[in-house]
Design an enzyme around this catalytic site. Structure first.
Site, PDB file in Angstrom:
ATOM      1  N   HIS A   1       0.836  -1.205   0.000  1.00  0.00           N
ATOM      2  CA  HIS A   1       0.000   0.000   0.000  1.00  0.00           C
ATOM      3  C   HIS A   1       0.872   1.257   0.000  1.00  0.00           C
ATOM      4  CE1 HIS A   1       1.097   0.673   4.169  1.00  0.00           C
ATOM      5  NE2 HIS A   1       0.900  -0.623   4.362  1.00  0.00           N
TER       6      HIS A   1
ATOM      7  N   ASP B   1       3.876  -4.972   3.582  1.00  0.00           N
ATOM      8  CA  ASP B   1       5.295  -5.330   3.594  1.00  0.00           C
ATOM      9  C   ASP B   1       5.487  -6.764   4.057  1.00  0.00           C
ATOM     10  OD1 ASP B   1       4.517  -4.750   6.193  1.00  0.00           O
ATOM     11  OD2 ASP B   1       6.104  -3.290   6.564  1.00  0.00           O
TER      12      ASP B   1
END
Length: 392
Positions: A29, A291
């Site tokens: 994101h 991540d």
């Protein structure tokens, strides 16, 4: 009929023609607000005000992601993978259920395809299982092995200097945390591993506290806040950032890149990608997650160490791992190229919009047991074999 693209790659004594057949990308994101609200306990200083709820995509993150979408759409059309920006039945943009991933995916799709591409996400309150990096293996042997490896990694870490730097930045000696918990030095806080079935691996203590602080500073930097509002003006140089980012890297490495647990945490994502490569009906897949997804996948697939020039992070905000399938028209085989496409820390802060004229940065990625040529191409069968080995 649209003519096939002929993509010439020339190297010593030979050349071959490549046609792009499929692109599958895994994206983190874009810029979000900090994830935790208890940071005020760690400092007597006043934190800058964010517009938006905890962990939400910021307006700047939306703008940068729209630009990244335009860049990729222009590149893909230039390479003739898609005919135009309205190829709805050949594109899937798929997001995790978090607000920041949904809005990132929508921003990418809007920038890339306008209203000609929809974003798919599951209507559920928890994490989508495909993107959920939890531990699923409950065998005693597995748990003992992973815990031992995590502890061994933790024992090797020396973060005293960056933690002492954090002490000075937040003035922890005068914080509420120091007064109530009698912990006035982050470098003295013990770390404790949490490793349970159906939960994400975690490390409570100095690593987690340090990660939360540095993450908040980094998001403020990315979002373009005034220098005095980024860590109260106490981080001025690249060297200071790099010192603090060591905390983030260590925290995430232990959580998501410990052998065995990486494969377990990434198992549902691996299955989805294998299906997309083998049976996917779309020419473009865009998966928007976190991540943790990128780190666990890359560790499970044994990607070699890489360097992202101009970036503090290993998994930059808005960055994308791009898997490209190419067909060799001369030799008749398929090849894969894997790139990390991202923006530099400074470009994110400055709000530089990616485009074909001003493309984002990229780094070629390599996997163990999938030898690449000097142009970064690996035989497709070797690539798929690597996936199959990991999945066994």
């Amino acid at each position: 009929m649209i003519a096939k693209l002929i993509f010439i790659v020339t190297f010593i004594g030979a050349s071959f023609c490549l046609e792009l057949k499929q692109v599958v990308m895994l994206s983190r994101h874009n810029i979000r607000t900090p994830l935790t609200t208890n940071l005020k306990l760690l400092t007597p200083k006043r934190w800058p005000k964010w517009n938006g709820d905890t962990g939400y995509l910021t307006p700047k993150g939306r703008m940068l992601e729209q630009a990244m979408g335009r860049y990729f759409a222009d590149w893909i059309i230039e390479e003739k993978l898609l005919i135009d920006k309205c190829s709805r039945n050949q594109v899937l943009v798929y997001s995790n259920t978090k607000e920041r991933t949904i809005q990132t995916a929508k921003s990418f799709a809007e920038g890339a395809f306008g209203d000609c591409a929809e974003v798919f996400y599951k209507n559920m309150t928890g994490m989508d299982p495909v993107f959920n990096p939890i531990i699923r293996n409950d065998s005693e042997e597995f748990m003992e092995t992973v815990l031992s490896d995590m502890q061994a990694q933790l024992n090797k870490i020396d973060l005293k200097d960056p933690l002492l730097r954090l002490n000075r930045i937040v003035d922890i000696k005068n914080s509420e945390y120091c007064k109530t918990e009698n912990i006035c030095d982050l470098s003295e806080v013990k770390n404790k591993i949490f490793f349970e079935v159906n939960k994400e691996p975690d490390v409570a203590g100095a690593l987690q506290l340090g990660n939360n602080l540095v993450d908040a500073f980094l998001m403020a930097y990315y979002d373009g806040m005034k220098e005095d509002d980024v860590a109260w003006g106490r981080i001025r140089t690249a060297e200071e950032w790099e010192s603090l980012i060591k905390i983030l890297k260590a925290y995430h490495k232990i959580r998501f890149q410990t052998k065995l647990s990486d494969k377990d945490a990434a198992s549902t994502l691996l299955k989805y990608l294998v299906d997309a490569f083998h049976n996917g009906s779309k020419k473009l897949y865009v998966l928007v997650g976190h991540d943790a997804n990128i780190l666990s996948l890359m560790s499970a697939m044994s990607f070699k160490d890489y360097t992202l020039d101009g970036q503090f992070e290993r998994t930059p905000i808005g960055g994308k791992v791009v898997f490209e399938k190419w067909h060799d028209d001369v030799n008749g085989g398929d090849l894969v190229r894997v790139r990390y496409v991202y923006q530099s820390s400074k470009h994110i802060r400055d709000g530089v919009e990616a485009s074909l004229l001003h493309p984002p940065l990229e780094a070629l990625l390599q996997m163990e047991d999938c030898a690449v040529d000097e142009n970064g191409y690996c035989p497709w069968n070797d690539f798929i074999r690597k996936f199959n080995i990991v999945m066994d």
